[in-house]
Design an enzyme around this catalytic site. Sequence first.
Site, PDB file in Angstrom:
ATOM      1  N   PHE A 139       0.857  -1.190   0.000  1.00 56.79           N
ATOM      2  CA  PHE A 139       0.000   0.000   0.000  1.00 56.79           C
ATOM      3  C   PHE A 139       0.887   1.231   0.000  1.00 56.79           C
ATOM      4  CE2 PHE A 139      -2.403   3.536   1.693  1.00 56.79           C
ATOM      5  CZ  PHE A 139      -3.552   3.472   0.914  1.00 56.79           C
ATOM      6  N   ASP A 224       9.236   2.285   2.449  1.00 57.32           N
ATOM      7  CA  ASP A 224       8.059   3.103   2.721  1.00 57.32           C
ATOM      8  C   ASP A 224       7.697   2.922   4.190  1.00 57.32           C
ATOM      9  OD1 ASP A 224       5.622   4.298   3.036  1.00 57.32           O
ATOM     10  OD2 ASP A 224       4.709   3.449   1.231  1.00 57.32           O
ATOM     11  N   LYS A 253       2.389  10.499   7.663  1.00 61.79           N
ATOM     12  CA  LYS A 253       1.489  10.258   8.799  1.00 61.79           C
ATOM     13  C   LYS A 253       1.960  10.970  10.084  1.00 61.79           C
ATOM     14  CE  LYS A 253      -1.155   6.532   6.928  1.00 61.79           C
ATOM     15  NZ  LYS A 253      -0.768   5.451   6.028  1.00 61.79           N
TER      16      LYS A 253
HETATM   17  C1  PLP Z   1      -0.947   5.629   4.522  1.00 63.35           C
HETATM   18  C2  PLP Z   1       0.201   5.165   3.715  1.00 63.35           C
HETATM   19  C3  PLP Z   1       0.613   5.837   2.552  1.00 63.35           C
HETATM   20  C4  PLP Z   1      -0.180   6.983   1.946  1.00 63.35           C
HETATM   21  O1  PLP Z   1      -0.304   8.074   2.777  1.00 63.35           O
HETATM   22  P1  PLP Z   1      -1.446   9.172   2.493  1.00 63.35           P
HETATM   23  O2  PLP Z   1      -1.093  10.290   3.422  1.00 63.35           O
HETATM   24  O3  PLP Z   1      -2.757   8.534   2.798  1.00 63.35           O
HETATM   25  O4  PLP Z   1      -1.314   9.553   1.063  1.00 63.35           O
HETATM   26  C5  PLP Z   1       1.751   5.402   1.908  1.00 63.35           C
HETATM   27  N1  PLP Z   1       2.435   4.338   2.351  1.00 63.35           N
HETATM   28  C6  PLP Z   1       2.067   3.657   3.462  1.00 63.35           C
HETATM   29  C7  PLP Z   1       2.891   2.502   3.910  1.00 63.35           C
HETATM   30  C8  PLP Z   1       0.930   4.021   4.168  1.00 63.35           C
HETATM   31  O5  PLP Z   1       0.538   3.330   5.231  1.00 63.35           O
END
Ligand code: PLP
Length: 411
Positions: A139, A224, A253
């Site tokens: 994701f 990520d 986040k």
């Molecule tokens: C939430 C998330 C994203 C995307 O972040 P947004 O602020 O919602 O665009 C990207 N990578 C990971 C691993 C995430 O959990």
Amino acid sequence: MKNPAIALENRYCAHNYSPLPVVLCQGRGVWLVDEAGKHYLDMMSAYSAVSFGHSNPTLVAALTRQANRLAVTSRAFFTDQLGPFLQLLCEMTGQAKALPMNSGAEAVETALKAARKWGHKVKGIPENSAEIIVCNGNFGGRTTTIIGFSSEAQYRDGFGPFAPGFVSVPFGDAAALEAAITPRTAAFLVEPIQGEGGIVVPVDGYLAACREICTRHNVLLICDEVQTGLGRTGKLLACDHENVKPDGLILGKALGGGLLPVSAFLASEEVMAVFTPGDHGSTFGGNPLAAAVGHAALSLLRDDHLSEAAERMGQRLQRGLRAINHPAIRVVRGKGLLIGVELDPAIISARAFCEILLELGMLSKDTHETVVRFAPPLTISASEIEIGLGIINRAFEAVPVPAVPAERSFA
Ligand SMILES: *Cc1c(COP(=O)(O)O)cnc(C)c1O
């Protein structure tokens, strides 16, 4: 019965989410309060964005102080806030340079652009043919490029055509990564723990093996850590559990202190050097308000030793969850305060379980139909963990235990 706030949101907001039926209007620390004054223990933390608790007084003070001074200028000018924020971010994460963005998806996009351009300009991959290896179950956000390499059918359905240049391998399988590498491979993009994929923890040694493979093949390892970073898993970065230093790091986040969207792509000098003025940007990325809040959030994480707290409290919560004896529980997994409980959908769906938790005063959300997330703010206290475990135990008591089939009862 019809709640006006819910009716209004349903009337005017696109139905791209399916919220639990609760209308929140206040938050303090690990607690959220609804219109009727009922308190809920927050086990979602807005998908880990609220790691410092709701309305953290230190962060709200930094926000209001900076909002009254200077909030948004664009990167057309220097400000007195961006340098100190990125210095602290780079020093804490051991990366050389940072490119500030807002949402996590934008920072992932930034990483993809950096990887492709590095692949062409530095590694010598022919133009427009760089490949990036990703994992099944990944994701990275909701942009058209990112959903193009998602393995989740619903994320893609109807949104094509998608950008080429991505190759998928199973998560947790280092040999599959190595087998997928070609002379055109620029980067491997991976979450150290798959959050939205269902809090999936790979086998020990996976990330270290990926690091070794990427180094040997001159492929960038890009982690990520939008969800796993900044103390969530009990270390500053989830990579730190295996002493892995990625070539590119994506944060988001919690970087915004639960107050603003703040994200960044961090990398070595060599990788970041591919960006020259005009290549990439964002109107709001790195604005002084975001920088001041991001700096305050990082300082708080460091000074209050919140990674260590997440490790201690995570162990306590995991121990309590593992002690629950209920046939609906298939497995408890996670690291630090990023914990998932996988339920047997034949007994109860994760969504139905979250609705029971809601009744009992706890907010969480299902991920992938069968997994309930337990990821409170890192500021949660031991007594609040105990309150939480009490609620979770009572919720399981409310889940009917199916009758054991006769032929198995004497097995
Ligand atoms: C939430 C998330 C994203 C995307 O972040 P947004 O602020 O919602 O665009 C990207 N990578 C990971 C691993 C995430 O959990």
